[in-house]
Every structure is written in C-alpha cells, then in structure tokens.
Scaffold this motif. Sequence first.
Motif, PDB file in Angstrom:
ATOM      1  N   SER A  65       0.832  -1.172   0.120  1.00  0.00           N
ATOM      2  CA  SER A  65       0.077   0.188   0.085  1.00  0.00           C
ATOM      3  C   SER A  65       0.878   1.101   0.072  1.00  0.00           C
ATOM      4  O   SER A  65       0.934   1.936  -1.045  1.00  0.00           O
ATOM      5  CB  SER A  65      -0.888  -0.063   1.049  1.00  0.00           C
ATOM      6  OG  SER A  65      -0.288  -0.137   2.257  1.00  0.00           O
ATOM      7  N   ALA A  66       1.556   1.307   1.229  1.00  0.00           N
ATOM      8  CA  ALA A  66       2.314   2.747   1.229  1.00  0.00           C
ATOM      9  C   ALA A  66       3.525   3.074   0.232  1.00  0.00           C
ATOM     10  O   ALA A  66       3.929   4.083   0.053  1.00  0.00           O
ATOM     11  CB  ALA A  66       2.549   2.811   2.821  1.00  0.00           C
ATOM     12  N   LEU A  67       4.345   1.740   0.160  1.00  0.00           N
ATOM     13  CA  LEU A  67       5.601   2.048  -0.324  1.00  0.00           C
ATOM     14  C   LEU A  67       5.457   2.289  -1.843  1.00  0.00           C
ATOM     15  O   LEU A  67       6.144   3.316  -2.385  1.00  0.00           O
ATOM     16  CB  LEU A  67       6.407   0.487  -0.510  1.00  0.00           C
ATOM     17  CG  LEU A  67       7.731   0.314  -0.799  1.00  0.00           C
ATOM     18  CD1 LEU A  67       8.593   1.560  -0.417  1.00  0.00           C
ATOM     19  CD2 LEU A  67       8.436  -0.944  -0.705  1.00  0.00           C
ATOM     20  N   PRO A  68       4.438   1.776  -2.591  1.00  0.00           N
ATOM     21  CA  PRO A  68       4.338   2.452  -3.928  1.00  0.00           C
ATOM     22  C   PRO A  68       3.999   3.698  -4.290  1.00  0.00           C
ATOM     23  O   PRO A  68       4.497   4.558  -5.061  1.00  0.00           O
ATOM     24  CB  PRO A  68       3.378   1.412  -4.643  1.00  0.00           C
ATOM     25  CG  PRO A  68       3.273   0.236  -3.875  1.00  0.00           C
ATOM     26  CD  PRO A  68       3.663   0.830  -2.438  1.00  0.00           C
ATOM     27  N   ALA A  69       3.174   4.263  -3.077  1.00  0.00           N
ATOM     28  CA  ALA A  69       2.725   5.562  -3.127  1.00  0.00           C
ATOM     29  C   ALA A  69       3.960   6.660  -2.878  1.00  0.00           C
ATOM     30  O   ALA A  69       3.916   7.543  -3.792  1.00  0.00           O
ATOM     31  CB  ALA A  69       1.463   5.718  -2.111  1.00  0.00           C
ATOM     32  N   LEU A  70       4.872   6.295  -1.897  1.00  0.00           N
ATOM     33  CA  LEU A  70       5.961   6.992  -1.537  1.00  0.00           C
ATOM     34  C   LEU A  70       6.797   7.052  -2.837  1.00  0.00           C
ATOM     35  O   LEU A  70       7.190   8.127  -3.051  1.00  0.00           O
ATOM     36  CB  LEU A  70       6.517   6.550  -0.278  1.00  0.00           C
ATOM     37  CG  LEU A  70       7.683   7.200   0.186  1.00  0.00           C
ATOM     38  CD1 LEU A  70       7.442   8.572   0.427  1.00  0.00           C
ATOM     39  CD2 LEU A  70       8.363   6.799   1.577  1.00  0.00           C
ATOM     40  N   LEU A  71       7.119   5.933  -3.299  1.00  0.00           N
ATOM     41  CA  LEU A  71       7.961   5.766  -4.322  1.00  0.00           C
ATOM     42  C   LEU A  71       7.636   6.651  -5.724  1.00  0.00           C
ATOM     43  O   LEU A  71       8.151   7.474  -6.348  1.00  0.00           O
ATOM     44  CB  LEU A  71       8.154   4.358  -4.952  1.00  0.00           C
ATOM     45  CG  LEU A  71       9.026   4.117  -5.940  1.00  0.00           C
ATOM     46  CD1 LEU A  71      10.469   4.777  -5.668  1.00  0.00           C
ATOM     47  CD2 LEU A  71       9.036   2.638  -6.317  1.00  0.00           C
ATOM     48  N   GLU A  72       6.201   6.664  -6.115  1.00  0.00           N
ATOM     49  CA  GLU A  72       5.660   7.338  -6.930  1.00  0.00           C
ATOM     50  C   GLU A  72       5.789   8.865  -6.752  1.00  0.00           C
ATOM     51  O   GLU A  72       6.350   9.764  -7.679  1.00  0.00           O
ATOM     52  CB  GLU A  72       4.317   7.013  -7.327  1.00  0.00           C
ATOM     53  CG  GLU A  72       3.804   7.437  -8.661  1.00  0.00           C
ATOM     54  CD  GLU A  72       2.467   7.205  -8.806  1.00  0.00           C
ATOM     55  OE1 GLU A  72       1.686   6.702  -8.020  1.00  0.00           O
ATOM     56  OE2 GLU A  72       1.898   7.922  -9.869  1.00  0.00           O
ATOM     57  N   SER A  73       5.319   9.399  -5.568  1.00  0.00           N
ATOM     58  CA  SER A  73       5.402  10.715  -5.150  1.00  0.00           C
ATOM     59  C   SER A  73       6.922  11.011  -5.235  1.00  0.00           C
ATOM     60  O   SER A  73       7.095  12.271  -5.851  1.00  0.00           O
ATOM     61  CB  SER A  73       4.991  10.940  -3.752  1.00  0.00           C
ATOM     62  OG  SER A  73       3.671  10.814  -3.532  1.00  0.00           O
ATOM     63  N   LEU A  74       7.660  10.406  -4.819  1.00  0.00           N
ATOM     64  CA  LEU A  74       9.115  10.882  -4.827  1.00  0.00           C
ATOM     65  C   LEU A  74       9.847  10.987  -6.384  1.00  0.00           C
ATOM     66  O   LEU A  74      10.454  11.946  -6.449  1.00  0.00           O
ATOM     67  CB  LEU A  74       9.800   9.922  -3.921  1.00  0.00           C
ATOM     68  CG  LEU A  74      11.229  10.353  -3.220  1.00  0.00           C
ATOM     69  CD1 LEU A  74      11.029  11.522  -2.431  1.00  0.00           C
ATOM     70  CD2 LEU A  74      12.117   9.257  -2.667  1.00  0.00           C
ATOM     71  N   ALA A  75       9.420   9.997  -6.962  1.00  0.00           N
ATOM     72  CA  ALA A  75       9.799  10.081  -8.424  1.00  0.00           C
ATOM     73  C   ALA A  75       9.251  11.362  -9.155  1.00  0.00           C
ATOM     74  O   ALA A  75       9.979  12.039 -10.017  1.00  0.00           O
ATOM     75  CB  ALA A  75       9.311   8.867  -9.064  1.00  0.00           C
TER      76      ALA A  75
END
Lengths: 201, 201
Positions: A36-46
């Motif tokens: 749940s959280a990891l892909p969202a953080l990764l995407e925002s950061l990217a």
Amino acid sequence: MSKEIDQLSAALARLPGLGPRSARRAVLWLVKNRESALPALLESLAIVSETLVECSICGNVDTTDPCQICADPRRDPRALCVVEDVADVWALDRAKLFRGRYHVLGGRLSALDGVGPEDLNIAKLLDRVGAKEEGGGIDEVVLAMNATLEGQTTAHYLAERLEPYGVRITQLAHGLPVGGELDYLDEGTLAQALRARRPMG
Amino acid sequence: MSKEIDQLSAALARLPGLGPRSARRAVLWLVKNRESALPALLESLAIVSETLVECSICGNVDTTDPCQICADPRRDPRALCVVEDVADVWALDRAKLFRGRYHVLGGRLSALDGVGPEDLNIAKLLDRVGAKEEGGGIDEVVLAMNATLEGQTTAHYLAERLEPYGVRITQLAHGLPVGGELDYLDEGTLAQALRARRPMG
C-alpha cells in the motif's frame, strides 16, 4: 538485513527528524506496508524528483516554472515579499496572509560564511522592482528576513539598494522572538508580524 | 506548494516518527538537497520496492529469497528462533547473539483480534522442525515471543504443538520488562534475555 535495505535506511536517516533508529523503523514500516504505502511514496518521490525546478522569476522551488505563486493571476502583482529561503516562502504562504508574490534570496549576507551581495539573488530582485518604470508596477517590497543579526543586516542592505526605486519598503514587525528563525514560527506570530509591518528605516 | 509536493509530504507523514510538520521539513530538505540526497533516496527506495520479497523458508522480508539469514551457510542449522514479526528478526539479529535461523509467525494468537493458529505461519514451522526426522536436524526451538499476554499465550500454544517432535524448546529469559515489546528493547536487555533462555514449561 540486506545491503539494499541498509542503504534505504541510511538514506532515510539523513532526513531531518529521523535518526538511524527511527529510519530503521520507517524502513520496517515500509516493508510491512509494501503493497500500500511503499508504491505511493515511491511514485510521489519520483514525480517530485523529476519535476522539481527553480522558478526563473522568484527563485522558489516548485514542480512548475514559473512556480504556482508567480503563475497565480489572483496574486497582487504590486506587492513583493523578499525572503532568505524557499522554506520561508512555504512558511509564509501556509499562513495565507500575504497575497502578493515572493522573491527568494537564497541566503543572507554573512561575513562569517563569506556570503556577499553577489552570492544572493539580488540582481534579479532589482530587475523586478525596476520593471515598475515600464509598468511592472511593484508598489511595496516587504523585507521578510529572519530576525537574526545576519537577516537584519541583509534587510538594511536591501533597503539601501531598493531606495532609489521609490517603492514602499517595509519589514516584518517585531513580534518575532529575537534570534528566532521564520520557518519555525507559529502562524499566529507570523500573522501579527505581517499585519504590523512598518516602513524600513 | 504544488499538488505533487503536497502528495510527497502526505506520503512521508505516514511514516512512523514523522508527522505532517516534520514531513514538510523533510520534503523541504529534499528540495534543498535535490541534487545530492534526493536521487540517492529515490534509487534506494526503488531498488527495495522492486526486490522486496518474503522468504519462502522463514517468512522474513528481504531483497532475496531465501533471505540472507536462511541462505547464510555459517548459520547454525540446528537452532531455530521463532518470532512474531519481521521487526523482531531485525531486532534480534542486530544484537548479533543468536547464530541460528529464524521463523516468522506473522503475528500472535489473539482472541480479541480474531487471530487463530491457522492465521499464523505455524504449519511451515512444524514442517521445518519435523524435517529433523529426515536429517533436517533442528535441535532447539527458541520461542522469542513478546512478553505480552498474547505473546506468551502463543508461546505456550507453540510449545504444546512442538512437544511431539522431541526438540529442546526454550523461551527468552525473563529480564524483558513485562508488557514490553521486543522490537523496542536495547541490545543489553536482549542479550541477557537470550543468554538466560530456559526450557519451556
């Protein structure tokens, strides 16, 4: 723990507010919430990493150039607030009190750190204020430096440089605690300081 | 602040140890260090996000399957340490005291939360211990549950299930503060508890 997880832990530990131990807990939380959280953080950061850019008008950092503030037509084009740092733009803008635009110096004058006027974003500030003569129309420059010795030195220097342009030059009211840094203040104090701003001199 | 920066701020604020305010400071720090720290964090996060996998042997989460601990030939194959959570593997392994392998239950028995034996990684644990008969060779199972009521209930349940296998069943020594969670303990306490482990019963 694998090398990759260790490296993520070390990268997170560099963030202000996180130490090695809390970074490890953050990694663990990401591991637990990897669906749940990891892909969202990764995407925002990217996205942020790809789009982050310095505004060519004011020096603010945003995902667009010009930044959202400079591009906003509802902003008062006659008022300009000069700050030391991008953090200060964010702090003032969160308070939603100033409806003009900003100018980021990128630091403060400091003999100790060897920062002179030529190291700051001053030439562009004078250009912006000078554009008044061609109808650019800046009436007031608010010098919103930190209430530190170096911040106030910078404000006085700028007031002198801006004087020939015949604009109204103001500074934040005292109400800032002495030695305090703008970015750390609560919005109430910021509001008071902005409302009670007074002519430089 | 743009939508993208807001979203990154919100994603970071979900991390344990960071609130909305400290997340904003973290974002700002990333903005300031966008040439040095931001790409490193992004890369670490992407690598971990792509490679994170649950170990098919022990249930630990790592970037390889089997995890580094299961794959390490220097580890004692005769000792198995059963823990509730991945966090506990990391906590115990940081203390560098246990040289065997681990087994992650993925939780604890809890009537309140409706967690029964079938919800935990128990069948695989029994398989691993049972493999002894075919020369798998586990001599000792350390039940390293949290010193909570539910943790201890889980330990007693596991001791009963493991009894027929004829292995030595131990638990962490008291020395853990009552009600404390393993992942929060200092290494000194962990060391004492592991050294003084005693037969279950």
